[in-house]
Every structure is written in C-alpha cells, then in structure tokens.
Design an enzyme around this catalytic site. Structure first.
Site, PDB file in Angstrom:
ATOM      1  N   LYS B  68      38.187  43.583  64.094  1.00 55.49           N
ATOM      2  CA  LYS B  68      38.754  42.851  65.309  1.00 55.49           C
ATOM      3  C   LYS B  68      37.223  42.777  66.279  1.00 55.49           C
ATOM      4  O   LYS B  68      36.270  43.451  65.858  1.00 55.49           O
ATOM      5  CB  LYS B  68      39.394  44.394  66.069  1.00 55.49           C
ATOM      6  CG  LYS B  68      39.918  43.841  67.403  1.00 55.49           C
ATOM      7  CD  LYS B  68      40.991  45.054  68.084  1.00 55.49           C
ATOM      8  CE  LYS B  68      41.408  44.805  69.229  1.00 55.49           C
ATOM      9  NZ  LYS B  68      42.426  45.769  69.967  1.00 55.49           N
ATOM     10  N   SER B 143      46.673  44.279  71.734  1.00 55.76           N
ATOM     11  CA  SER B 143      45.556  43.330  71.651  1.00 55.76           C
ATOM     12  C   SER B 143      44.992  43.171  70.254  1.00 55.76           C
ATOM     13  O   SER B 143      44.264  42.020  70.318  1.00 55.76           O
ATOM     14  CB  SER B 143      44.340  43.989  72.619  1.00 55.76           C
ATOM     15  OG  SER B 143      44.089  45.269  71.947  1.00 55.76           O
ATOM     16  N   SER B 167      48.135  48.733  70.994  1.00 58.20           N
ATOM     17  CA  SER B 167      47.482  47.612  70.459  1.00 58.20           C
ATOM     18  C   SER B 167      47.249  47.251  68.870  1.00 58.20           C
ATOM     19  O   SER B 167      46.981  46.156  68.438  1.00 58.20           O
ATOM     20  CB  SER B 167      45.998  47.529  71.014  1.00 58.20           C
ATOM     21  OG  SER B 167      46.053  47.243  72.389  1.00 58.20           O
TER      22      SER B 167
END
Lengths: 477, 488
Positions: B68, B143, B167
């Site tokens: 990420k 996210s 997330s």
C-alpha cells in the site's frame, strides 16, 4: 516611584543531559555543526514514531522527588499542537494532564536567608529545532530538535529579581549535582519565561500578570524583572495602571526592554490531547525509592555541614559546594584524614585557582586527593615549608608525577631538634665575638645567626624550629 | 501459466522444485500489474525493475507482493496516494517491509489508496479512482483499494494494507478476498504513514486465510521503534490453522444483523443478510456454536460519530508534519505561513481538508469535553461491551457492509443514516485493537460479499483458525475476479 511589592513566577526550561534524545535514538550532544545529530524521527518524516527515553524519565522523576512534588501513578504524554518551522511534527510531545511532578516546594538561599519556592509542576517534553534567520532566508538546525527539556513552573512566589536569580542558581546547582543537566546558558541549555506583577505593599490581591518570554540567561532574568517592575510601577505611579494588561511580552536583550507580543485574548489554543504512540507507563513505588537512593547530598546541605561540622568559613564552604566535583574532591580529602581547614584552603586557593588559570575541569586535573595528601602530610609535620609545598604542587602538575618523588632527603627540611641543636651550638661556639655584641644589645645579630644556620644546612633548616633553638641557646650564654 | 493466481504454499513448492523461478513470477506479476492498471487504476507505482530473490525455506521467498502506498519503502516512491508527497522517496523502510525483505519477499508495486487512508471508497487517490475488478462501475471500497483490487485480480497472492476503521476488511469483502488486521501492536507501525495512531493497524489482503496467516507471521514482531508493539514470538499463526473448532462459540449482534432493523432495506441488503444467516446456520456442521446476542442500540448508533471524532482529531495532528518544508513539493509564499498554506491547499483533496476541519474543531479547548472526551468515553463503552462478549464467546461474527460493492456514482463519502451501523461496525475492532478478519461468504447480484470474525486482543491464532474452518465450508478460497459477468 511608589513602593510596591513584586510577585514573580518562573517557567524555566533546562535541557537534559543524556546520550540520546527524549523520543528518538539520535545523539543528544551539543554540536556546532548543524544537523549532525538528527534521525528520521527528529525531522518528522512520514511513518516515524516516538520512543520514550527511560533515562530522561528517570532524571525527570529525580527532579520531581528533589522538588518535593507528587509523582503521578502513570507516566504518559500529551501533544501540544501548533505550526512553526522549528517544530517538524507540527506538535510538541509534552506533559499537560499528568506531569512528572506537581505541588512541590524547595528551599534555597538568597542573601543569607532561606527562601521557599513553591512548585506548580515540573514536566518532561521535547525541544524544538533552532532557527537562524539570514537576510532573505532562514536555516533550520535539527540538532536540538527532540532533546529532552525539563520545564519547571513555580507558583507566583518570588518577590525580587535577586530571589529569582538565586532560585535559578539553586536549581542549576541541583541539576548539575544530579547530572540532570549541564545547564550551560552558552549552549542554549537554559530558557526561561518570567511572570511579573506588582501590588501595593498592603494589598492582598495580585496585580495584573505580565508574561515575558524568551529570556535565555540568568542576567536576562534579573534585568527583565527589574525592567518590568519599573515599567509597571511607573504606570501605577502615574495612575495609568489599567495600561498594564495581561499579555505576553518579549525580552529584547539589545534594547534591555520588554516588547508586546500578544494579549491574553490572542492566546493560542494548543489543542492538547494524549499522545497515542506512548503507552501509559506505571511508576512503581519501588522505582521511586530506587531513584531516591541515587540522589547525592546537595549543595545547600553540604554547605551547612562544612560550616557546622568542620567550622569552615561561609566563604570557603560556598566556594567548595559550588560544583559537585570540587565538593566531592574536598570530601575525598577528608576521608584521607587531611585536616578540614587545610584541605579547604588548598582546594579553594590552589586547586580552584589552578583550574581557573588553566580553564580545565577538575576531572582533567592531575593531582588527586591522595596526591594532595603526599604534599600536605609533610607540610603539617614540618618536614617541608609551605613555600616548598607549593613548589612541589606546581612541579607535580608540570611534570605529571606523584608529588612524593619531589620530597627527597635533599629537599626535606631539617626539623629534628637534636640535629639542629648540634649545628647551632657549633655555630655559636665559632662566633663568640658576635654573641658578645648581641648580648650588648645588637639585636639584629639574631638574623645573622639564623643566616649562618641556613648557610650551614643549605637552607634546609626548619626556620621556625631554628629560631626557637637559637633563642634558647643564646639565652643560655 | 497463471502462477500469480495460486496460493503461497503451492507457489513455494513450485519454486523449491525449480518448476518456476522467482524471475518468471515477477515478470508475470508486473505484466498483470500493467493490465490491472489499465482496467482498474489500482497502482501508485509499478516497480518494473523489481529483482528476483533467492529461494529459501521461507514460504514468501522469491514471491511477488504489493505494498500500500502509505508504507515507507526505502528508495521507492511512497506517496500515501497524496499530492503532498508526490515525489517523496523515503530513506528508510517500514519495519513490516524490513521483515518481509528478510523473508526474501519481492515488492513489485505500490498500491493506490484513499489519500493517507482517509476515506472508504478508493476514489480519492492522487492517481484517481480505483475500480472494482468484478464490476468496473463499482468501487473497491477503501482505503486499501488498490491492494484489494490487485489481489482479487491475481496480480500476486498478497498485498499489504492498513486498517484504521475497516480499510483492509471492507475492500476485501467488496473484492471477494480475505482481509486480516491482527491485534494492535502485533505488527509494528513504524514506517506506516500515520492517520489515526490509536486505531491504525498494519495488515494484509490475501485470497485465503492460510496465506494471511503466513504473511502476518512474517510481518509481525516486537519493534524497538514502536512502543505499542508487543512480543508475539510464541505465536505461529500458520501452524495454528488446524480446522479443529469443536466447542468454539461465536455470537452475532441482533441489532446489527437482523433485517428488522432496516425497514427500507434494498434487495441487495436483504440478500446479503439472508446469505449471512444461511452461512452461519451451516457452521454447526463443523462444530461451531453460534448464538445471537443483544447490544444497546443507542451505543451502537453512536459508533460512527465516535470514529469520526477520534480519527479526525488524531489525523489533524498526525498530518501536521506535512508542511512542504522537509519533504514534499515546497509551497510558494512570502513567508513560512503562506508557504505551508500554499502547499497544503494544493496538496490535499477536499475530503481530507474537511476531516482536518472536523479534527481541529473537536480538539479546540472549548469543544474537547463535548466531542473528543465524550467520544473517548463511548469508545471505552463499546470496547468493554465487546470484551464482555469475549468472556463468553471466542469471537463475534458479523456481515460486512450492506451488500456487495457500491456503485461509484453513489460514492459521496456520506453515510446513510439507516444502515450506518452495518456499514461501520468493523471500526469497533480498531477501537479495541481486536484481531479481525474478513472472508468472502457468497455472492449478491453476481458480486462477492463478506463476513467478519473479530476476537479478543492477542487471540489471533484462535480467530484465524475459526476463519480457516469457516472458509473451508464455502467454495470461495482463492477466488479470482476475472470471471465477472458484468465486465463481460
């Protein structure tokens, strides 16, 4: 100008002495080379986390204990949020809710009196970076960013600039004795905010409090307080006391004046909240006890001891306790059974003098207490003169050799009464004419005889003993 | 061959027996990355120059994975999907990355995300919207949108995510894969860009519980750089996967699951909940006991606000380091205030700015008691409620979200009041730092849906084993998104 009482409170910051910074592993060391001791944490790169320095926490607790404060059950930190180029994270990690100490007091000496300062709180926090402003640009040095600061906040309990400075000196002494801070103003390790208000002598309510920021030396603290008292008194005298408002002013060292920064209404909201990355840490009673044991006997108590127990003069005692190293040296001398007054005399005069002349620390001083004993013992016995003792002291320092090797039979004084009597009798026997003249009133011939003895012994005869024997022998003639 | 659609254990065996090389896997993974980038816009950076690693006894050795964009990766662009860090190349690795490097794992891309983790839609990355690989008109949720999209698309077996509200676990559900956030502090957060420190977690997205266990075993560990990390050296998640769950007890919360709570339920929501009940009914067959419990509805209803207050407050402070002075594109201005203002005005998306305003507001001295302190109290009540459940139950099992992935045109980051609890309950896992894992549990409208299992702190091994057993009762392990009907 009218007679008013001043009420003063201090918020003082001292940088702590430790190997690493308070929330990062970067070195905590004063450096003239910018950005030498910096880690990712100090510059707040994305993803960094604070790691609390347990040694700094211990130092803070020690200060808290000395200041007779209450220690919290749990240690934790808060964030103080504000933007400034010297604050890379955009917040300072400090203690708001649960400082390392609250509600304490400490006694200090001021002009021969003992004064009690009341402590509001003492807390541990991190320092900001230092800024250097050039004509069209500003430079940031992160060496200082993240160094541990101990902020001590007093109650408004001091009554004069002298008291304030005495208190600062007392705290500096404590921090140095405990190795908490070097407290060197030249290295920027001390900063202070000063609160000043004035009131009528007989008034019971405090006047309007003015805060002075950015005072970075003890002299500055004294001068800014004196200035502010004068400024406020003048306005009060002129009936314009309402012009003294609750505000923050800045101390300007160049103009020696305070300048308005912001009023109370413009006070910044620092949006404090608990630092989530440092878990609450239990402070056990056992730990506090352990720290208590490590606190050395402090200057004020030592001074009292020296005067009461060893009958030293106020002056000598003051000089001896000024620095812990000196005082420890002196106490080491006592342990070696050197006479207290003699030791005090040697330490305060010869050793302190030498340190000042050479601009060195005691730790770098060659002559140890046991070496000093090698000089003082024969001096007391009378085998060497005080002049010789000083010469040996200097020689030992110059050549970095033990003093005892300079005390050979060659330099040693002749103090043996029998030996000296023998020599003196022989000289007198050879100077019959002079004895007669002496007896007839030519008193200065006494010195002639002393001279003869010195000549005969190559100056090694103990002058005091020589004179005693000579007098006795002449009287017998 | 589609090696990248396989699980870690199988890939490791293939590598060990030299049936495939690390180099070949990386080549496939990077090619897939470019394909998925074109279709779904899942990446912040594709590392074309990624190099193979030696194959060791570590299952992860030589196998590609994704990271990420909010992990600090040494020498590799790390933007947090924000324009404020569009050129930021860190000089240090996050601890989780260091640990995976030690395992000889090979990072091949940085995945897109909602800017700095703030947002649950996958639409606010500096690189644009990440679309759902099952249906390009739908969102991945966020996210960790890029990570979920890439793993579901078969770019590699796993990608790292971070989870401050849901997330990891919601995008996993929307993309039909597994998302696991271990107990707070099991994986060091050092090097993870902070969003809301007290609820930020590192974790992983995979296509099986087994792979999630293997990856976290390699990411976790006490770290001298993170005071909230703890020693888990006695825990081996992979070895704890036994399938034996006899006598284990789960519960679900009536006020969250029961259809009667949602009078105006959509068709998708109905199907989603019905599917959930069907799945848990079936679990008795493997020896799990499941009971319904009741939790104060008022308390549950307060949960979304509590999250917003705490997350925004901490985020406002955490992101105050973004001034453009030390890193990031320097702003323009006559003085430092204008420079910072310029940098932040241009760099942040409107969503983030809104959250900063909220954060700043609740932190103000006069508002703290009413908002932040109350939010912290309610957080404590919620955590205590869940901890009480853990006295009687091994874990809480609940459906994730209100159905399958939402349509992108409905994405406005605005909560529907009716179904807020269903959409936001995973955040309780962050409040308590609980181990929490989402696995796929079926299809609604031809799109995957998921369920979540959350247990007590430090009980990760138990939670994962339960998830492993539940996964075994369903056919969704290792599913890949490419067979989507809607995309056809």
């Amino acid at each position: 100008m009218g007679k008013y009482k001043a009420v003063i409170g201090l918020e003082m910051h001292f940088e702590l002495k430790s190997n690493s910074k308070v929330f990062s592993s970067a070195k905590n060391s004063y450096s003239k080379i910018p950005n030498e001791n910096v880690s990712a944490v100090d510059m707040a790169f994305p993803g960094i986390l604070p790691v609390a320095n347990i040694y700094n926490i211990k130092q803070a607790l020690m200060a808290s204990i000395i200041l007779n404060c209450k220690q919290p059950e749990y240690m934790y930190f808060d964030r103080k949020n504000y933007y400034y180029p010297d604050l890379p994270k955009g917040y300072q990690i400090t203690q708001m809710d649960s400082p390392v100490g609250v509600d304490g007091y400490i006694d200090f000496e001021c002009e021969g009196r003992i004064v009690r300062a009341l402590i509001h709180d003492i807390h541990l926090e991190e320092d900001a970076a230092s800024l250097e402003h050039l004509s069209d640009t500003s430079l940031i040095d992160y060496n200082r960013a993240g160094v541990a600061l101990l902020e001590l906040v007093t109650e408004p309990c001091l009554s004069s600039a002298t008291e304030a400075v005495s208190f600062l000196e007392h705290m500096r002494s404590i921090y140095r004795y405990c190795d908490i801070s070097e407290a060197d103003t030249k290295k920027g390790q001390f900063r202070c905010d000063v609160n000043v208000s004035i009131m009528d002598e007989d008034a019971t309510e405090f006047g309007t409090r003015v805060e002075i920021k950015n005072v970075n030396s003890f002299g500055g603290v004294r001068d800014s307080i004196l200035y502010e008292i004068k400024r406020q008194s003048k306005l009060k005298d002129e009936g314009k006391y309402d012009e003294v408002v609750q505000e923050t002013r800045r101390w300007n060292e160049d103009s020696m004046t305070t300048i308005r920064m912001r009023s109370k209404e413009d006070a910044i909201d620092y949006k404090y909240f608990v630092e989530p990355n440092i878990p609450k840490y239990k402070i056990t009673k056992e730990w506090i006890e352990e720290i208590k044991k490590e606190i050395p006997v402090l200057a004020l108590e030592r001074k009292k001891n020296y005067i009461e127990k060893y009958a030293l003069s106020e002056y000598d005692a003051t000089v001896l306790v000024k620095e812990k190293e000196i005082s420890d040296y002196f106490e080491e001398c006592l342990k070696l059974e050197i006479d207290a007054k003699t030791a005090a005399n040697w330490v305060t005069v010869n050793i302190v003098g030498e340190l000042n002349r050479e601009e060195i620390e005691l730790s770098a001083f060659f002559i140890t207490p046991s070496m000093l004993k090698q000089i003082i013992d024969p001096l007391v016995k009378g085998t060497i003169s005080s002049k010789q003792a000083k010469e040996i002291f200097i020689k030992a320092l110059e050549e970095k050799k033990e003093p005892k090797i300079f005390i050979t039979s060659d330099v040693a004084q002749i103090s043996d009464v029998n030996d000296l009597t023998k020599i003196i009798v022989e000289i007198l026997d050879n100077n019959v004419t002079q004895i007669e003249q002496y007896k007839n009133g030519k008193d200065n011939l006494f010195d002639y005889f002393v001279g003869q003895v010195m000549k005969n012994t190559k100056g090694k005869a103990n002058p005091v003993i020589t004179k005693e024997i000579l007098q006795k022998e002449l009287d017998r003639k | 061959m589609n090696y990248m659609e396989k699980g870690l254990v199988e890939l490791h065996e293939l590598l060990k027996s030299s049936k495939v090389t690390s180099k070949e896997l990386i080549k496939e993974s990077i090619e897939r990355s470019h394909e998925v980038q074109e279709k779904c816009n899942a990446f912040d950076l594709i590392i074309d120059e990624a190099k193979e690693e030696e194959i060791t006894d570590n299952i992860l050795s030589g196998i590609p994975y994704g990271v990420k964009a909010n992990y600090s990766t040494k020498g590799i662009l790390s933007t947090g999907s924000s324009n404020t860090l569009k050129d930021y190349v860190p000089f240090f690795d996050a601890t989780a990355i260091t640990n995976l490097k030690k395992a000889n794992a090979v990072m091949v891309n940085k995945t897109a995300m909602d800017e700095f983790g703030m947002g649950g839609t996958g639409t606010t990355a500096r690189t644009g919207i990440t679309t759902n690989p099952w249906d390009y008109k739908r969102m991945c949720a966020g996210s960790s949108s890029g990570s979920a999209c890439a793993v579901a698309s078969g770019v590699y077996p796993y990608a790292l995510g971070s989870d401050s509200g849901d997330s990891i676990r919601k995008p996993a559900a929307y993309c039909g894969i597994v998302g696991y956030k271990p107990t707070y502090g099991m994986i060091s957060r050092y090097g993870l860009f902070a969003y809301a420190s007290s609820i930020d977690h590192c974790g992983v997205l995979t296509r099986s519980v087994e792979d999630a266990a293997i990856v976290v075993d390699n990411m976790k560990g006490i770290d001298k750089n993170d005071m909230t990390s703890w020693d888990s050296s006695n825990i081996n998640l992979y070895k704890s996967l036994t399938l034996n769950v006899k006598g284990k007890k789960l519960c679900y919360v009536k006020e969250i699951c029961d259809l009667s709570n949602y009078p105006n339920a959509s068709k998708e929501l109905k199907e989603h909940l019905e599917n959930f009940y069907k799945v848990i009914d079936n679990l008795k067959s493997i020896g799990l006991e499941i009971e319904e419990v009741s939790v104060d509805k008022t308390l549950l209803d307060a949960e979304p606000s509590v999250y917003v207050i705490i997350a925004c407050a901490e985020a406002t402070s955490n992101m105050s380091n973004l001034t453009g002075i030390n890193f990031g594109p320097r702003g323009v201005g006559d003085n430092w205030i204008d420079m910072i203002k310029d940098y932040r005005t241009k760099g942040f998306s409107p969503l983030i700015k809104r959250r900063f305003i909220i954060g700043s507001y609740v932190l103000q001295k006069e508002n703290q008691e009413r908002y932040l302190k109350n939010a912290m109290r309610v957080r404590r009540l919620l955590v205590d409620t869940w901890k009480n459940l853990f006295k009687d139950y091994d874990a809480v099992i609940l459906p994730v979200g209100t159905g399958p992935a939402k349509h992108l045109d409905s994405s406005k980051d605005i909560l529907s009041k009716n179904t807020a609890v269903l959409d936001e309950h995973l955040q309780i896992g962050n409040f308590g730092g609980f181990p929490s894992i989402t696995i796929p549990d079926g299809f609604v409208s031809g799109l995957p849906v998921g369920l979540n299992i959350t247990g007590n702190c430090y009980d990760d091994a138990n939670v994962l084993n339960i998830a492993y057993a539940i996964e075994s009762t369903m056919p969704y392990k290792n599913q890949i998104a490419k067979e989507s009907i809607t995309n056809g």
